[in-house]
Design an enzyme around this catalytic site. Structure first.
Site, mmCIF file in Angstrom:
data_model
loop_
_atom_site.group_PDB
_atom_site.id
_atom_site.type_symbol
_atom_site.label_atom_id
_atom_site.label_comp_id
_atom_site.label_asym_id
_atom_site.label_seq_id
_atom_site.Cartn_x
_atom_site.Cartn_y
_atom_site.Cartn_z
ATOM 1 N N GLY A 30 0.814 -1.209 0.000
ATOM 2 C CA GLY A 30 0.000 0.000 0.000
ATOM 3 C C GLY A 30 0.846 1.258 0.000
ATOM 4 O O GLY A 30 0.357 2.344 0.297
ATOM 5 N N HIS A 31 2.107 1.138 -0.362
ATOM 6 C CA HIS A 31 3.070 2.240 -0.234
ATOM 7 C C HIS A 31 3.838 2.414 -1.529
ATOM 8 O O HIS A 31 5.000 2.017 -1.596
ATOM 9 C CB HIS A 31 4.033 1.922 0.917
ATOM 10 C CG HIS A 31 4.825 3.082 1.410
ATOM 11 N ND1 HIS A 31 6.101 3.373 0.964
ATOM 12 C CD2 HIS A 31 4.544 4.012 2.337
ATOM 13 C CE1 HIS A 31 6.565 4.421 1.615
ATOM 14 N NE2 HIS A 31 5.647 4.828 2.445
ATOM 15 N N PHE A 32 3.415 2.837 -2.571
ATOM 16 C CA PHE A 32 2.160 3.468 -2.922
ATOM 17 C C PHE A 32 1.634 2.752 -4.153
ATOM 18 O O PHE A 32 2.430 2.435 -5.039
ATOM 19 C CB PHE A 32 2.391 4.946 -3.230
ATOM 20 C CG PHE A 32 2.903 5.719 -2.042
ATOM 21 C CD1 PHE A 32 2.012 6.216 -1.106
ATOM 22 C CD2 PHE A 32 4.252 5.918 -1.846
ATOM 23 C CE1 PHE A 32 2.487 6.934 -0.009
ATOM 24 C CE2 PHE A 32 4.721 6.628 -0.755
ATOM 25 C CZ PHE A 32 3.846 7.135 0.176
ATOM 26 N N ILE A 70 7.229 2.310 -3.315
ATOM 27 C CA ILE A 70 8.467 2.846 -2.753
ATOM 28 C C ILE A 70 8.713 2.136 -1.429
ATOM 29 O O ILE A 70 7.802 1.992 -0.614
ATOM 30 C CB ILE A 70 8.358 4.368 -2.530
ATOM 31 C CG1 ILE A 70 8.170 5.083 -3.877
ATOM 32 C CG2 ILE A 70 9.573 4.903 -1.794
ATOM 33 C CD1 ILE A 70 7.872 6.568 -3.746
#
Length: 139
Positions: A45-47, A52
């Site tokens: 979930g990043h991103f 990243i």
């Protein structure tokens, strides 16, 4: 050292073992390598659409790489964070990147180990920090 040799003293295991190999050179500097997986859980979930590696994971990579400087500290102990100073994030790290970490022990006082660390990808410095770890008894 390869992964099997590292696991003899570093207690981390996949998916949180963030060092593939390490070597301490004649000047007392630990050089470690870690290839970020193509789909690591910490990027889910990043991103979305532009994964990243989170900064906290980069700091963990540097801390684990530092362990090659004092493997004997793990005898009956765990090494835990006691501080991070002068942390700077300069460039993003992405899945598939080969991270090269450099760690130097600058102070050892009792159970405390202070290391200057940096992490680069392709010769570009991505982050750096002064990391303090403490050897605490297991259990």
């Amino acid at each position: 050292m390869n992964k099997e040799e590292i696991q003899k003293f570093l207690p981390h295991r996949d998916p949180m073992l963030l060092v593939d190999s390490m070597e301490v050179d004649g000047s007392g500097v630990c050089h470690a390598l870690y290839r970020v997986p193509e789909h690591p859980f910490y990027c889910e979930g990043h991103f979305p659409g532009n994964p990243i590696v989170p900064g906290v994971i980069l700091c963990e990579m540097m801390a684990q790489a530092s362990s090659g400087l004092y493997p004997e500290a793990f005898d009956g102990n765990l090494l835990v964070y006691r501080g991070m100073d002068q942390v700077k994030f300069r460039h993003e790290v992405h899945p598939g990147d080969l991270c090269e970490t450099r760690a130097t022990l600058v102070e050892h006082k009792g159970s405390l180990f202070v290391c200057e660390t940096s992490l680069s990808v392709g010769g570009v410095r991505c982050c750096q920090a002064c990391i303090t770890l403490a050897a605490v008894p297991k259990g």
